[in-house]
Design a protein around this motif. Sequence first.
Motif, PDB file in Angstrom:
ATOM      1  N   UNK A   1     -30.973  23.436 -10.824  1.00 32.17           N
ATOM      2  CA  UNK A   1     -30.969  24.758 -11.449  1.00 32.17           C
ATOM      3  C   UNK A   1     -29.849  24.872 -12.483  1.00 32.17           C
ATOM      4  N   UNK A   2     -28.751  24.141 -12.273  1.00 29.45           N
ATOM      5  CA  UNK A   2     -27.684  24.132 -13.275  1.00 29.45           C
ATOM      6  C   UNK A   2     -28.198  23.540 -14.589  1.00 29.45           C
ATOM      7  N   UNK A   3     -28.937  22.442 -14.497  1.00 25.76           N
ATOM      8  CA  UNK A   3     -29.501  21.829 -15.695  1.00 25.76           C
ATOM      9  C   UNK A   3     -30.440  22.792 -16.408  1.00 25.76           C
TER      10      UNK A   3
ATOM     11  N   UNK B   1     -11.039  25.176 -28.930  1.00 24.51           N
ATOM     12  CA  UNK B   1     -10.679  24.402 -27.744  1.00 24.51           C
ATOM     13  C   UNK B   1     -11.328  25.000 -26.504  1.00 24.51           C
ATOM     14  N   UNK B   2     -11.286  26.327 -26.400  1.00 24.08           N
ATOM     15  CA  UNK B   2     -11.878  26.988 -25.238  1.00 24.08           C
ATOM     16  C   UNK B   2     -13.370  26.745 -25.122  1.00 24.08           C
ATOM     17  N   UNK B   3     -14.075  26.824 -26.254  1.00 22.93           N
ATOM     18  CA  UNK B   3     -15.524  26.618 -26.202  1.00 22.93           C
ATOM     19  C   UNK B   3     -15.861  25.160 -25.921  1.00 22.93           C
ATOM     20  N   UNK B   4     -15.027  24.217 -26.401  1.00 26.42           N
ATOM     21  CA  UNK B   4     -15.269  22.808 -26.091  1.00 26.42           C
ATOM     22  C   UNK B   4     -15.020  22.524 -24.616  1.00 26.42           C
ATOM     23  N   UNK B   5     -14.035  23.193 -24.033  1.00 26.54           N
ATOM     24  CA  UNK B   5     -13.823  23.088 -22.589  1.00 26.54           C
ATOM     25  C   UNK B   5     -15.068  23.598 -21.855  1.00 26.54           C
ATOM     26  N   UNK B   6     -15.594  24.729 -22.328  1.00 26.17           N
ATOM     27  CA  UNK B   6     -16.810  25.274 -21.730  1.00 26.17           C
ATOM     28  C   UNK B   6     -18.007  24.368 -21.918  1.00 26.17           C
ATOM     29  N   UNK B   7     -18.079  23.699 -23.082  1.00 24.56           N
ATOM     30  CA  UNK B   7     -19.175  22.755 -23.308  1.00 24.56           C
ATOM     31  C   UNK B   7     -19.062  21.589 -22.338  1.00 24.56           C
ATOM     32  N   UNK B   8     -17.832  21.125 -22.087  1.00 23.65           N
ATOM     33  CA  UNK B   8     -17.633  20.064 -21.106  1.00 23.65           C
ATOM     34  C   UNK B   8     -18.057  20.490 -19.715  1.00 23.65           C
ATOM     35  N   UNK B   9     -17.773  21.740 -19.367  1.00 23.38           N
ATOM     36  CA  UNK B   9     -18.212  22.285 -18.081  1.00 23.38           C
ATOM     37  C   UNK B   9     -19.738  22.284 -18.009  1.00 23.38           C
ATOM     38  N   UNK B  10     -20.382  22.730 -19.104  1.00 28.57           N
ATOM     39  CA  UNK B  10     -21.845  22.742 -19.137  1.00 28.57           C
ATOM     40  C   UNK B  10     -22.411  21.332 -19.023  1.00 28.57           C
ATOM     41  N   UNK B  11     -21.775  20.380 -19.722  1.00 23.88           N
ATOM     42  CA  UNK B  11     -22.195  18.975 -19.670  1.00 23.88           C
ATOM     43  C   UNK B  11     -22.138  18.475 -18.225  1.00 23.88           C
ATOM     44  N   UNK B  12     -21.059  18.808 -17.539  1.00 23.70           N
ATOM     45  CA  UNK B  12     -20.894  18.357 -16.158  1.00 23.70           C
ATOM     46  C   UNK B  12     -21.913  19.006 -15.232  1.00 23.70           C
ATOM     47  N   UNK B  13     -22.144  20.300 -15.398  1.00 27.95           N
ATOM     48  CA  UNK B  13     -23.101  20.996 -14.541  1.00 27.95           C
ATOM     49  C   UNK B  13     -24.501  20.426 -14.713  1.00 27.95           C
ATOM     50  N   UNK B  14     -24.856  20.113 -15.984  1.00 30.00           N
ATOM     51  CA  UNK B  14     -26.173  19.528 -16.226  1.00 30.00           C
ATOM     52  C   UNK B  14     -26.269  18.107 -15.690  1.00 30.00           C
ATOM     53  N   UNK B  15     -25.129  17.444 -15.509  1.00 24.15           N
ATOM     54  CA  UNK B  15     -25.105  16.037 -15.091  1.00 24.15           C
ATOM     55  C   UNK B  15     -24.913  15.854 -13.593  1.00 24.15           C
ATOM     56  N   UNK B  16     -24.659  16.927 -12.874  1.00 19.69           N
ATOM     57  CA  UNK B  16     -24.300  16.795 -11.465  1.00 19.69           C
ATOM     58  C   UNK B  16     -25.350  16.060 -10.641  1.00 19.69           C
TER      59      UNK B  16
ATOM     60  N   UNK C   1     -33.409  21.759 -20.276  1.00 21.39           N
ATOM     61  CA  UNK C   1     -34.087  22.734 -19.419  1.00 21.39           C
ATOM     62  C   UNK C   1     -35.338  22.126 -18.792  1.00 21.39           C
ATOM     63  N   UNK C   2     -36.077  21.364 -19.594  1.00 18.76           N
ATOM     64  CA  UNK C   2     -37.286  20.721 -19.071  1.00 18.76           C
ATOM     65  C   UNK C   2     -36.936  19.710 -17.991  1.00 18.76           C
ATOM     66  N   UNK C   3     -35.836  18.963 -18.194  1.00 16.68           N
ATOM     67  CA  UNK C   3     -35.415  17.975 -17.191  1.00 16.68           C
ATOM     68  C   UNK C   3     -35.062  18.682 -15.876  1.00 16.68           C
ATOM     69  N   UNK C   4     -34.341  19.800 -15.980  1.00 17.59           N
ATOM     70  CA  UNK C   4     -34.004  20.545 -14.776  1.00 17.59           C
ATOM     71  C   UNK C   4     -35.242  21.041 -14.046  1.00 17.59           C
ATOM     72  N   UNK C   5     -36.219  21.551 -14.810  1.00 18.15           N
ATOM     73  CA  UNK C   5     -37.448  22.032 -14.196  1.00 18.15           C
ATOM     74  C   UNK C   5     -38.238  20.885 -13.590  1.00 18.15           C
ATOM     75  N   UNK C   6     -38.223  19.716 -14.244  1.00 16.78           N
ATOM     76  CA  UNK C   6     -38.883  18.527 -13.690  1.00 16.78           C
ATOM     77  C   UNK C   6     -38.249  18.137 -12.354  1.00 16.78           C
ATOM     78  N   UNK C   7     -36.923  18.148 -12.292  1.00 19.07           N
ATOM     79  CA  UNK C   7     -36.241  17.823 -11.033  1.00 19.07           C
ATOM     80  C   UNK C   7     -36.613  18.809  -9.930  1.00 19.07           C
ATOM     81  N   UNK C   8     -36.682  20.076 -10.278  1.00 18.74           N
ATOM     82  CA  UNK C   8     -37.035  21.094  -9.287  1.00 18.74           C
ATOM     83  C   UNK C   8     -38.441  20.844  -8.750  1.00 18.74           C
TER      84      UNK C   8
END
Length: 280
Positions: free
Chosen positions: A70-72, A109-124, A204-211
């Motif tokens: 669901x994070x992805x 810098x703040x938004x890039x930190x947030x992008x890294x967080x998003x990258x990690x959540x999608x990769x978990x 988003x499609x990858x996340x839905x495929x996993x689900x």
Amino acid sequence: MLAALNPCGFALLPAYLTMLVTDNQPSRLVAVARALKMTAAMTTGFTVVFAVFGLIVAPVASSAQRFLPWFSLLVGLAIFGAGLWLLAGRSITFPKGRPRSGAPITRSVGSMFGFGVSYALASLTCTIAPFLAVVVSAFRADSVLAGSGLFLLYAAGMGLVVGTAALAVALAQQSLIRGARQLGRAVPLSGGGVVLLLVGAYVAYYGWWEIRVLRGAAPGDPIIESAASVQHLLANTTASIGPGGFGLAMIGSLLVVGGAHWVRHLLSRSDASADHAKGR
């Protein structure tokens, strides 16, 4: 290093690299400095998520696994929405009242930190199992020092791949801008809306495929399989180059930019001295 190219989140890498390309054409030194700063912030956001998840959520990781796709899905939808927003001619800026009002959030810098967080959540979903098996187990079986060392190496490997790619884009930025301008205004230079749209749709499609697979659907999917072939090629290439190759590429890029800046500085001083002598 391979965490940056995991099957779940590797499509986010082009979106990140697109954010490095701006239409103001800064000097190479400025572009490289910005790429390194953004990579450091993005890598920090990525590793913070894995640190929190590995040390706090690890005891219940098996039961939490079914919720990770669901994070992805959510990350993909958010990036897809950002792409639509930019394609509509809008910009993403800080709300009014902040110290840097009007600054592009996509390159802060703040938004890039947030992008890294998003990258990690999608990769978990794809990367948390080996992370738990190697890093977290070292904390439990060996020592805090050994676990911390492995965690820092994990972060360094991620940053090495992303940073080398970011430096390559920074050095080629002017050529990329000229090429995009030749395509016309259909390709937005400030934000890469088309890239964000495509990346968001795939994640988003990858996340839905996993689900769907977790719910018992057949795993075969032509879109996922096509993307997986690209991901395997990138991962195998990265593994064959190794940390030594990426390290040399990064150091070489920095030396080239630093040397060029030093030469220009010497030439400017020489010209200034010559002008001063003529004035006398």
